[in-house]
Design a protein around this motif. Structure first.
Motif, PDB file in Angstrom:
ATOM      1  N   PHE A 111     -22.017  -8.510 -22.701  1.00  0.00           N
ATOM      2  CA  PHE A 111     -21.029  -7.442 -22.525  1.00  0.00           C
ATOM      3  C   PHE A 111     -20.675  -7.485 -21.039  1.00  0.00           C
ATOM      4  CE2 PHE A 111     -20.149  -2.702 -23.748  1.00  0.00           C
ATOM      5  CZ  PHE A 111     -18.853  -2.833 -23.290  1.00  0.00           C
ATOM      6  N   LEU A 112     -19.615  -8.216 -20.744  1.00  0.00           N
ATOM      7  CA  LEU A 112     -19.265  -8.476 -19.341  1.00  0.00           C
ATOM      8  C   LEU A 112     -18.143  -7.546 -18.899  1.00  0.00           C
ATOM      9  CD1 LEU A 112     -19.734 -10.359 -16.846  1.00  0.00           C
ATOM     10  CD2 LEU A 112     -17.895 -11.787 -17.744  1.00  0.00           C
ATOM     11  N   GLY A 113     -18.344  -6.914 -17.758  1.00  0.00           N
ATOM     12  CA  GLY A 113     -17.317  -6.039 -17.189  1.00  0.00           C
ATOM     13  C   GLY A 113     -16.601  -6.728 -16.042  1.00  0.00           C
ATOM     14  N   ILE A 114     -15.356  -6.377 -15.843  1.00  0.00           N
ATOM     15  CA  ILE A 114     -14.596  -6.857 -14.682  1.00  0.00           C
ATOM     16  C   ILE A 114     -14.057  -5.628 -13.971  1.00  0.00           C
ATOM     17  CG2 ILE A 114     -12.596  -8.180 -13.868  1.00  0.00           C
ATOM     18  CD1 ILE A 114     -14.048 -10.181 -15.320  1.00  0.00           C
ATOM     19  N   MET A 115     -14.403  -5.481 -12.698  1.00  0.00           N
ATOM     20  CA  MET A 115     -13.855  -4.376 -11.912  1.00  0.00           C
ATOM     21  C   MET A 115     -13.094  -4.950 -10.729  1.00  0.00           C
ATOM     22  SD  MET A 115     -16.858  -1.459 -11.874  1.00  0.00           S
ATOM     23  CE  MET A 115     -15.756  -0.050 -11.861  1.00  0.00           C
ATOM     24  N   GLY A 116     -12.133  -4.205 -10.236  1.00  0.00           N
ATOM     25  CA  GLY A 116     -11.376  -4.666  -9.070  1.00  0.00           C
ATOM     26  C   GLY A 116     -10.218  -3.731  -8.832  1.00  0.00           C
ATOM     27  N   PRO A 117      -9.711  -3.692  -7.596  1.00  0.00           N
ATOM     28  CA  PRO A 117      -8.617  -2.776  -7.296  1.00  0.00           C
ATOM     29  C   PRO A 117      -7.364  -3.086  -8.094  1.00  0.00           C
ATOM     30  CG  PRO A 117      -9.296  -4.004  -5.328  1.00  0.00           C
ATOM     31  CD  PRO A 117     -10.085  -4.538  -6.464  1.00  0.00           C
ATOM     32  N   SER A 118      -6.455  -2.123  -8.128  1.00  0.00           N
ATOM     33  CA  SER A 118      -5.179  -2.325  -8.793  1.00  0.00           C
ATOM     34  C   SER A 118      -4.464  -3.516  -8.162  1.00  0.00           C
ATOM     35  CB  SER A 118      -4.346  -1.049  -8.628  1.00  0.00           C
ATOM     36  OG  SER A 118      -3.136  -1.209  -9.300  1.00  0.00           O
ATOM     37  N   GLY A 119      -3.959  -4.391  -8.987  1.00  0.00           N
ATOM     38  CA  GLY A 119      -3.231  -5.553  -8.476  1.00  0.00           C
ATOM     39  C   GLY A 119      -4.121  -6.744  -8.141  1.00  0.00           C
ATOM     40  N   SER A 120      -5.435  -6.644  -8.455  1.00  0.00           N
ATOM     41  CA  SER A 120      -6.332  -7.749  -8.075  1.00  0.00           C
ATOM     42  C   SER A 120      -6.313  -8.900  -9.082  1.00  0.00           C
ATOM     43  CB  SER A 120      -7.764  -7.223  -7.898  1.00  0.00           C
ATOM     44  OG  SER A 120      -8.206  -6.603  -9.086  1.00  0.00           O
ATOM     45  N   GLY A 121      -5.596  -8.738 -10.190  1.00  0.00           N
ATOM     46  CA  GLY A 121      -5.455  -9.861 -11.120  1.00  0.00           C
ATOM     47  C   GLY A 121      -6.219  -9.729 -12.429  1.00  0.00           C
ATOM     48  N   LYS A 122      -6.716  -8.533 -12.724  1.00  0.00           N
ATOM     49  CA  LYS A 122      -7.585  -8.354 -13.900  1.00  0.00           C
ATOM     50  C   LYS A 122      -6.822  -8.575 -15.211  1.00  0.00           C
ATOM     51  CE  LYS A 122      -8.611  -4.117 -12.700  1.00  0.00           C
ATOM     52  NZ  LYS A 122      -7.692  -3.972 -11.548  1.00  0.00           N
ATOM     53  N   THR A 123      -5.658  -7.921 -15.325  1.00  0.00           N
ATOM     54  CA  THR A 123      -4.879  -8.088 -16.563  1.00  0.00           C
ATOM     55  C   THR A 123      -4.365  -9.517 -16.681  1.00  0.00           C
ATOM     56  OG1 THR A 123      -4.276  -5.765 -16.600  1.00  0.00           O
ATOM     57  CG2 THR A 123      -2.819  -7.250 -17.800  1.00  0.00           C
ATOM     58  N   THR A 124      -3.978 -10.081 -15.537  1.00  0.00           N
ATOM     59  CA  THR A 124      -3.526 -11.476 -15.537  1.00  0.00           C
ATOM     60  C   THR A 124      -4.622 -12.386 -16.082  1.00  0.00           C
ATOM     61  OG1 THR A 124      -2.129 -11.020 -13.618  1.00  0.00           O
ATOM     62  CG2 THR A 124      -2.662 -13.339 -14.050  1.00  0.00           C
ATOM     63  N   LEU A 125      -5.862 -12.132 -15.664  1.00  0.00           N
ATOM     64  CA  LEU A 125      -6.994 -12.919 -16.135  1.00  0.00           C
ATOM     65  C   LEU A 125      -7.160 -12.789 -17.653  1.00  0.00           C
ATOM     66  CD1 LEU A 125      -9.657 -14.507 -15.675  1.00  0.00           C
ATOM     67  CD2 LEU A 125     -10.756 -12.315 -15.182  1.00  0.00           C
TER      68      LEU A 125
END
Ligand code: ATP
Ligand code: MG
Length: 259
Positions: free
Chosen positions: A39-53
């Protein structure tokens, strides 16, 4: 259940948006593995590329370079038949805004992916009953999205992402539109789905509370992974939550680090 081995390998993923003199480097060389059952989480500021990933993994967009392997297979080398199977039944996608179709009932929304892929109705029905029972949505299956609460809509969307028994569920801010109580309820369900059925989940979140349900969290910024937190075997969720908060406080120091 076998809980070892790499399910997904993300290798040096880069994604540029825009043209020559106006390029946004949304992903700038992201690499990591997801193990089966994680169960892997990804955190990061807005615009850091999370949705793109997530969108690169879901093949909604094509990376500029780098690749994603599912069970060792390069997903960008799939032909159209493999791609349809990959999108339809090997991944499940859970969106922040639920993305339910307004003119279909809960049940119809959930079964839609299966009808597209021609799955046997009796089999689908049994799977639906089991999921609806677990997610506590049996009573609202015949309602339309406009007649459901936010938490109910997201649990219906969760059922839709799971109905095809995908190898991995990709969740983009699944609690983002929910109040605290509904968010907690959804996270308990996702945790159950991960623990009880060993389903692998990759979840993007801003919410430290939601993140504390993960077994490992990657932090991304400016399109690269720069930190990792792992929940220790004996660590309670509350203790892990405290560690996440501490890290976010440390990272919040610089102006570029607004989480
Ligand atoms: N279709 C697009 N065209 C051009 N630029 C884009 C596009 N989609 C995203 N971007 C840019 O790429 C960068 C990463 O966006 P992305 O949506 O992946 O961020 P995010 O980490 O999901 O942010 P958030 O937490 O706000 O959802 C941002 O600078 C964004 O403006
Ligand atoms: Mg996003």
């Amino acid at each position: 259940m076998v809980r070892q081995g790499k399910l997904l390998e993300v290798k040096d993923l880069q994604k540029n948006y825009g043209k020559k003199n106006n390029i946004t480097k949304a992903l700038n060389g992201v690499s990591f593995d997801i193990l089966l059952g994680e169960f892997l989480g990804i955190m990061g500021p807005s615009g850091s590329g999370k949705t793109t990933l997530l969108n690169c993994i879901a093949t909604i967009i094509k990376p500029t370079s780098g690749c994603v392997l599912l069970k060792g297979e390069n997903i960008s080398a799939f032909d159209s038949k493999d791609l349809a199977e990959y999108r339809g039944s090997r991944i499940g996608y859970l969106f922040q805004d639920f993305a339910l179709l307004d003119n279909l009932t809960g049940q119809e929304n959930i079964l839609l992916p299966l009808s597209i892929h021609g799955v046997d109705f009796a089999k689908a029905r049994a799977k639906l009953d089991e999921l609806a029972d677990f997610l506590e949505i049996t009573d609202i299956l015949n309602k339309f999205p406009a007649q459901m609460s936010g938490g109910q809509k997201q649990r219906v969307a969760a059922a839709r992402s799971l109905i095809s028994d995908p190898d991995i569920v990709l969740a983009d801010e699944p609690t983002g539109a929910l109040d605290t109580r509904s968010a907690r309820n959804l996270m308990n369900k996702l945790e159950g789905i991960n623990r009880n059925s060993g389903r692998t989940i990759l979840m993007v979140t801003h919410d430290p509370n939601a993140a504390s349900f993960c077994s490992r969290i990657l932090f991304i910024q400016d399109g690269v992974v720069f930190h990792e937190l792992r929940r220790k075997q004996e660590e309670s969720r509350e203790e892990f939550y405290e560690r996440i908060l501490q890290l976010l406080a440390q990272l919040g120091g610089g102006s570029a680090n607004v989480f």
